[in-house]
Design an enzyme around this catalytic site. Structure first.
Site, PDB file in Angstrom:
ATOM      1  CB  CYS A  70      -0.893  -0.009   1.236  1.00 44.59           C
ATOM      2  SG  CYS A  70      -1.856   1.491   1.391  1.00 44.59           S
ATOM      3  CB  CYS A 178      -2.677   3.539  -5.999  1.00 44.46           C
ATOM      4  SG  CYS A 178      -4.060   2.647  -5.257  1.00 44.46           S
TER       5      CYS A 178
HETATM    6  N1  DGL Z   1      -3.853   0.362  -2.623  1.00 41.84           N
HETATM    7  C1  DGL Z   1      -3.506   1.380  -1.708  1.00 41.84           C
HETATM    8  C2  DGL Z   1      -2.362   2.223  -2.180  1.00 41.84           C
HETATM    9  O1  DGL Z   1      -1.444   1.687  -2.778  1.00 41.84           O
HETATM   10  C3  DGL Z   1      -4.665   2.085  -1.023  1.00 41.84           C
HETATM   11  C4  DGL Z   1      -5.701   2.666  -1.904  1.00 41.84           C
HETATM   12  C5  DGL Z   1      -6.913   3.188  -1.174  1.00 41.84           C
HETATM   13  O2  DGL Z   1      -7.465   2.462  -0.341  1.00 41.84           O
HETATM   14  O3  DGL Z   1      -7.313   4.341  -1.444  1.00 41.84           O
HETATM   15  O4  DGL Z   1      -2.291   3.396  -1.940  1.00 41.84           O
END
Ligand code: DGL
Length: 255
Positions: A70, A178
């Protein structure tokens, strides 16, 4: 090795999949905190407290490696003096490893959540490498779109067009900042006509070169730990991981 990964939902599966493809049969624990999805537009103070709970949870699970699947929480680690050294596991930063994929003279478009862009950890890491041709774009509709299973079709097309219609052939590299975004990788490539950087590849390089993680044979098992809607997570993870031969176990947990 006992390896933990975490994300707000299915996004981190884009990291898990590449880790499994490269390293095979380790003991995997994947925390999907979909009770709190999306992280990208939640208050930082809330996410920071929540992150403490996540790291304590993995400490009690006794994982040896904890991979940040994340970018939003990794940005919080980097920009709010969040100490990851006080834990028994090694914390693997996604941003540090993503940036290694960018060359000094590359022009870069960073696509990420609002929180990731506002926190500025990517920009700082790129500037430290003297990479200066940087544009950033927050795409807050991508995560809800992906978590609702709209990975293609009209709905996805119109959201992609909304964010990327002016980005064609303008950048050498597009960072999918993301972990949800690689699910839309083909469409993003089409809209930008640029070379795509998936930070998961940076993590794989790190595990190979710095951790010297071996590839192990045998039946692969993943323990999925889900804080929110477990049926939805099960459904979407089955679609995304359909080519992976493994044994998934799903469990609802509370942090
Ligand atoms: N997949 C996550 C990231 O890489 C979080 C995305 C989210 O929940 O907004 O930032």
């Amino acid at each position: 090795m006992k390896i933990g990964l975490f994300d707000s939902g299915i996004g981190g599966l884009t990291v898990l999949k590449k880790v499994i493809e490269n390293f095979g049969n380790h003991e995997y624990f994947y925390l999907a905190d979909n009770l709190n999805v999306p992280y990208g537009s939640k208050p930082i103070s809330f996410l920071r407290e929540n992150l403490k709970n996540i790291l304590s949870f993995f400490q009690t699970m006794k994982v040896e490696l904890l991979i940040s699947a994340c970018n939003t929480t990794d940005s919080i680690v980097k920009k709010t003096n969040f100490d990851t050294k006080n834990y028994t596991f090694t914390y693997v930063s996604i941003i540090e490893n993503a940036v290694k994929k960018i060359g000094r003279n590359d022009s870069v478009l960073l696509l990420a959540t609002e929180n990731t862009i506002n926190l500025g950890a990517y920009k700082e890491a790129l500037l430290n490498k003297k990479i200066v041709k940087i544009e950033e774009k927050a795409c807050p509709l991508f995560v809800p779109l992906i978590e609702e299973g709209y990975w293609d079709g009209q709905m996805a097309e119109s959201v992609l067009r909304f964010y990327l219609q002016d980005s064609k052939s303008k950048y050498q590299k597009v960072i999918l900042g993301c972990t949800h975004y690689p699910i839309l990788e083909n469409q993003i490539r089409k809209y930008t006509n640029s070379s795509i950087v998936d930070p998961a590849d940076g993590i794989v390089d790190f595990l190979k070169n710095e951790v010297n993680l071996d590839r192990l044979d045998g039946k692969i098992k993943v323990n999925y730990l889900v804080t929110g809607n477990i049926e939805k997570f099960k459904f979407l993870s089955k679609i995304f991981m359909k080519d992976v031969k493994y044994h998934p176990i799903f469990k609802k947990i509370q942090l």
